[in-house]
Design an enzyme around this catalytic site. Structure first.
Site, PDB file in Angstrom:
ATOM      1  N   GLU A   4       0.840  -1.609  -0.317  1.00  0.00           N
ATOM      2  CA  GLU A   4       0.140  -0.224  -0.168  1.00  0.00           C
ATOM      3  C   GLU A   4       1.100   1.661  -0.053  1.00  0.00           C
ATOM      4  OE1 GLU A   4      -4.329  -1.673   2.400  1.00  0.00           O
ATOM      5  OE2 GLU A   4      -2.409  -0.729   3.372  1.00  0.00           O
TER       6      GLU A   4
ATOM      7  N   CYS B 223       3.583   8.382   1.158  1.00  0.00           N
ATOM      8  CA  CYS B 223       3.912   8.063   2.044  1.00  0.00           C
ATOM      9  C   CYS B 223       4.287   6.241   1.211  1.00  0.00           C
ATOM     10  CB  CYS B 223       3.184   7.701   2.713  1.00  0.00           C
ATOM     11  SG  CYS B 223       3.338   6.782   4.504  1.00  0.00           S
TER      12      CYS B 223
ATOM     13  N   CYS C 217       7.051  -3.698  16.048  1.00  0.00           N
ATOM     14  CA  CYS C 217       6.373  -2.627  16.792  1.00  0.00           C
ATOM     15  C   CYS C 217       4.576  -3.313  17.452  1.00  0.00           C
ATOM     16  CB  CYS C 217       6.869  -1.937  16.163  1.00  0.00           C
ATOM     17  SG  CYS C 217       7.968  -0.693  15.633  1.00  0.00           S
TER      18      CYS C 217
ATOM     19  N   CYS D  77       1.720  -0.653  15.640  1.00  0.00           N
ATOM     20  CA  CYS D  77       2.122  -0.747  14.069  1.00  0.00           C
ATOM     21  C   CYS D  77       0.966  -1.476  14.128  1.00  0.00           C
ATOM     22  CB  CYS D  77       3.401  -0.331  13.570  1.00  0.00           C
ATOM     23  SG  CYS D  77       2.735  -0.180  12.162  1.00  0.00           S
TER      24      CYS D  77
ATOM     25  N   GLU E 145      10.198  -1.528   7.298  1.00  0.00           N
ATOM     26  CA  GLU E 145      11.776  -0.680   7.721  1.00  0.00           C
ATOM     27  C   GLU E 145      12.342  -0.368   6.791  1.00  0.00           C
ATOM     28  OE1 GLU E 145      14.829   1.071   8.892  1.00  0.00           O
ATOM     29  OE2 GLU E 145      13.098   0.572  10.754  1.00  0.00           O
TER      30      GLU E 145
ATOM     31  N   SER F 208      11.339   6.868  14.955  1.00  0.00           N
ATOM     32  CA  SER F 208       9.769   6.546  15.222  1.00  0.00           C
ATOM     33  C   SER F 208      10.803   6.334  16.969  1.00  0.00           C
ATOM     34  CB  SER F 208       9.472   5.560  14.649  1.00  0.00           C
ATOM     35  OG  SER F 208       9.200   5.351  13.317  1.00  0.00           O
TER      36      SER F 208
ATOM     37  N   CYS G 279      -1.665   6.836   9.927  1.00  0.00           N
ATOM     38  CA  CYS G 279       0.278   6.916  10.375  1.00  0.00           C
ATOM     39  C   CYS G 279      -0.092   5.282  11.592  1.00  0.00           C
ATOM     40  CB  CYS G 279       0.933   7.331  10.759  1.00  0.00           C
ATOM     41  SG  CYS G 279       2.242   7.087  11.853  1.00  0.00           S
TER      42      CYS G 279
END
Length: 427
Positions: A135, A148, A159, A162, A219, A272, A392
């Site tokens: 995405e 993004c 995480c 997330c 990442e 982050s 986010c």
């Protein structure tokens, strides 16, 4: 405030979570499948020309011409390349394509944010004749348009707050696959010379996509070689033409790669962070067990090009009763002392099954006030695209239903019995 039982359950679950995930597969390529020239570096494009018989002497000029058509004009057909000879165009069409990834679906939020589910070309047997899906999100604003992009199919990390972190890591995206997200966005928005742009997009110097953030799936610093290639293509002034000061790469703290990103990528850096104590960050961002806060901040202080004009952005998601106290705000200020920084406060964006709640608005404002009064910009990021799970921390390929191993077994003729009886190397 979370109840004691809720907090205990959340911490117990995160305590056993791994720091990182291994990829399910390594792309192997499909022999005989035409290669798209979209997203290639200049060096790779020249190699493709040499491979079809263009001489070394001529290849540089021809590569420049084709580069212009692909990356500046957005050409989708070799016949559109009016300054390229018919013979070469025919050779190119026989050997290569200008195909983009397939846009499987588009969702448009009430606030104008767009989320595209994009399917890449198949790269091997594991894709089961479909390509990997990721995405990417376009966020229009009054003075910019931000795209993004994703760097992995799934994510290496785990995480706990997330949504993408709950997905398996299938594989890294290649450099061209990363760049192609920008090409797809420009196609969808009409953001090429001579086209009529969409009405809901920002406009600056004739471009609707003005900024890139590597804050989608994955990442980036665990795929740094491909990210660096993509940065070079995206920022080439004779092509896609984005300033590197408008490209931000976000990391959860892969410390050994941070210096290389600054030295070779010259991109803006975002961290982050999300916690000011190692014990809590170990829970929220398990990578912290490998690279704790002090080590991460040391790498930030040494980041190449760091200055008041090139500040590091620290991202801090606001979790109710977890990391949002006045004491947390004051400790954040203490930790960042001496680092040219901006602190983005991010209201937590819920997703199905998440174990956290967003901080109350007055708590977020109080936290922001403490940080601002200490001399740091502390904008509260307005949640965008929440209604389509595009905000986010919410991205996850909804069509990622079968593990890559299951797809391979199915392609070999094994049914469900074969899949469930087979051992899982990564379990």
């Amino acid at each position: 405030m979370a109840t004691a039982s809720f907090d205990t359950a959340r911490r117990a679950a995160s305590a056993v979570s791994p720091i990182e995930k291994s990829p399910d597969v390594q792309p192997e390529g499909l022999p005989g499948r035409p290669v798209s020239l979209v997203g290639l570096t200049r060096a790779e494009l020249k190699e493709k020309l040499l491979a079809i018989g263009v001489t070394e002497r001529e290849s540089r000029m021809r590569a420049g011409q084709i580069w212009h058509w692909v990356n500046f004009r957005g050409a989708t057909d070799f016949d559109a390349m009016t300054n390229v000879g018919k013979g070469l165009k025919a050779d190119l069409a026989r050997a290569y394509t200008l195909d983009r990834p397939e846009v499987v679906s588009q969702q448009v939020s009430r606030d104008g944010t767009r989320k595209w589910l994009v399917r890449m070309a198949p790269t091997g047997k594991h894709d089961h004749n479909r390509g990997a899906e990721i995405e990417c999100v376009y966020i229009p604003g009054p003075d910019r348009g931000t795209l993004c992009v994703s760097s992995q199919v799934g994510c290496t990390l785990t995480c706990s707050f997330c949504h993408t972190g709950t997905q398996r890591l299938v594989r890294n995206l290649s450099g061209p696959e990363i760049v192609s997200q920008l090409v797809v966005a420009r196609d969808q928005l009409g953001d090429w010379p001579g086209l009529i742009p969409g009405k809901d997009a920002a406009s600056e110097a004739g471009r609707l996509v003005t900024n890139i953030v590597f804050m989608g799936m994955g990442e980036p610093l665990y795929n740094l070689d491909n990210v660096l290639d993509a940065l070079g293509v995206m920022s080439d002034p004779e092509g896609l033409g984005l300033s590197r000061r408008r490209i931000t790469v976000s990391t959860s703290g892969v410390v050994p790669q941070i210096g290389r990103l600054g030295a070779e990528g010259n991109a803006m850096l975002a961290i982050s962070l999300h916690a000011v104590r190692d014990a809590l960050r170990d829970e929220l961002v398990p990578l912290n067990r490998k690279y704790p806060i002090a080590e991460l901040l040391r790498a930030c202080r040494d980041y190449p090009g760091l200055s008041n004009a090139r500040r590091i952005t620290f991202e801090y998601v606001m979790l109710k009763g977890v990391n949002d106290s006045d004491a947390d705000a004051r400790e954040l200020v203490r930790l960042l002392k001496g680092i040219p920084a901006k602190i983005n406060l991010i209201p937590f964006n819920p997703w199905p099954g998440s174990a956290y709640e967003c901080s109350d608005w007055d708590r977020i404002e109080r936290f922001s006030e403490i940080v601002f009064n200490a001399g740091y910009a502390s904008p509260v990021r307005t949640p965008r695209g929440r209604d389509i799970l595009a905000a986010c921390g919410q991205l996850k390929s909804e069509t990622e239903k079968l593990r890559a191993r299951a797809r391979m077994l199915m392609e070999d003729g094994l049914g469900a019995e074969g899949f469930y009886a087979a051992p899982e190397a990564n379990d």
